[in-house]
Scaffold this motif. Structure first.
Motif: not given
Length: 258
Positions: A67-70, A128-130, A190-191, A194-197
């Protein structure tokens, strides 16, 4: 040199990976299901919904996801007007259930289609990374899937047709990692959201899930009913999954997992 691992990136404004999507209510799991991603590979390869090769694909590939970002769960209330099937195998029209055949209903001028409200859940702004590895440690099937993802037969979508990806789904076919778990631990995060930082600044860990043997012991082993079995009722089989935690990486890579 490690095992061949096929990596995918799943990002989009909306995703939806149903586990109990029956009749009016359509849910979503918090991360992609194996059946959903096998379906995505089927789209790329040009397999139809009930093609028996989908089940072969499911049995031949081991599956993992990080889960890169939920994201957030969004519920949309949609309306459907039609002659709607029921769990009993009948059809609903004008608020009444009937045993009449669908063909007869459609040609009866006195019968009005039913309208229902259908709650549908989505993951908003998730990433997500699969990872896939071939069960027999070969790579011929992974090579075929990698080529198809780069030149898909049909459009790819993230669980439902309205959920389009915002970056290429294909990430890499690599022999850098020892196995699925190692790939989910060490592949660079990696994502493109817009809110990755902000997420990099706030988070310390990522969740990951990897498919394991049914005989694998441990407190972090659970069951998921999301393996494809070709049947008209669309009943799915079970698989064992191990949950583990990955130290939050920089974009250059990961350092450790537990």
């Amino acid at each position: 040199m490690g095992k061949p691992i096929l990596l995918l990136r799943l990002e989009g404004p909306l995703q939806s990976w149903g586990t109990r999507s029956r009749w009016d209510v359509r849910d979503t799991a918090p991360e992609p299901t194996k059946s959903g991603i096998i379906g995505l590979l089927g789209c790329a390869l040009g397999y139809s919904m009930y093609d028996p090769r989908l089940e072969e694909l499911d049995r031949s590939l081991r599956f993992g996801v990080r889960v890169e970002n939920p994201g957030r769960v969004l519920v949309d209330f949609q309306t459907i007007t039609d002659f709607l099937p029921t769990a009993e195998g009948t059809y609903r029209h004008s608020g009444v259930k009937t045993a009449a055949s669908l063909e007869k209903l459609r040609h009866d001028p006195d019968v009005i289609p039913a309208t229902i409200i259908s709650p549908r859940a989505y993951l908003e702004d998730a990433a997500f990374l699969v990872a896939f590895e071939q069960a027999d440690n070969n790579r011929l099937l992974l090579d075929e899937c990698a080529r198809a993802l780069q030149h898909p037969r049909w459009p790819l979508f993230l669980g439902r047709k309205a959920c389009v990806p915002t970056r290429p789904v294909y990430e890499a076919l690599t022999v850098t990692y020892e196995d699925l778990g190692d790939a989910l631990c060490r592949h660079p995060w990696s994502w493109l959201g817009a809110r990755a930082t902000l997420r990099v600044a706030q988070e310390r860990h990522l969740q990951a899930f990897v498919e394991v043997s049914d005989q694998t012991p441990g407190p972090d082993i659970g069951q998921r009913q999301d393996t494809i079995r070709t049947n008209p009722a669309r009943v799915y089989g079970f698989r064992a999954v191990r949950r583990f935690v990955v130290d939050f990486p920089s974009s250059r890579g990961l350092e450790a997992c537990s």
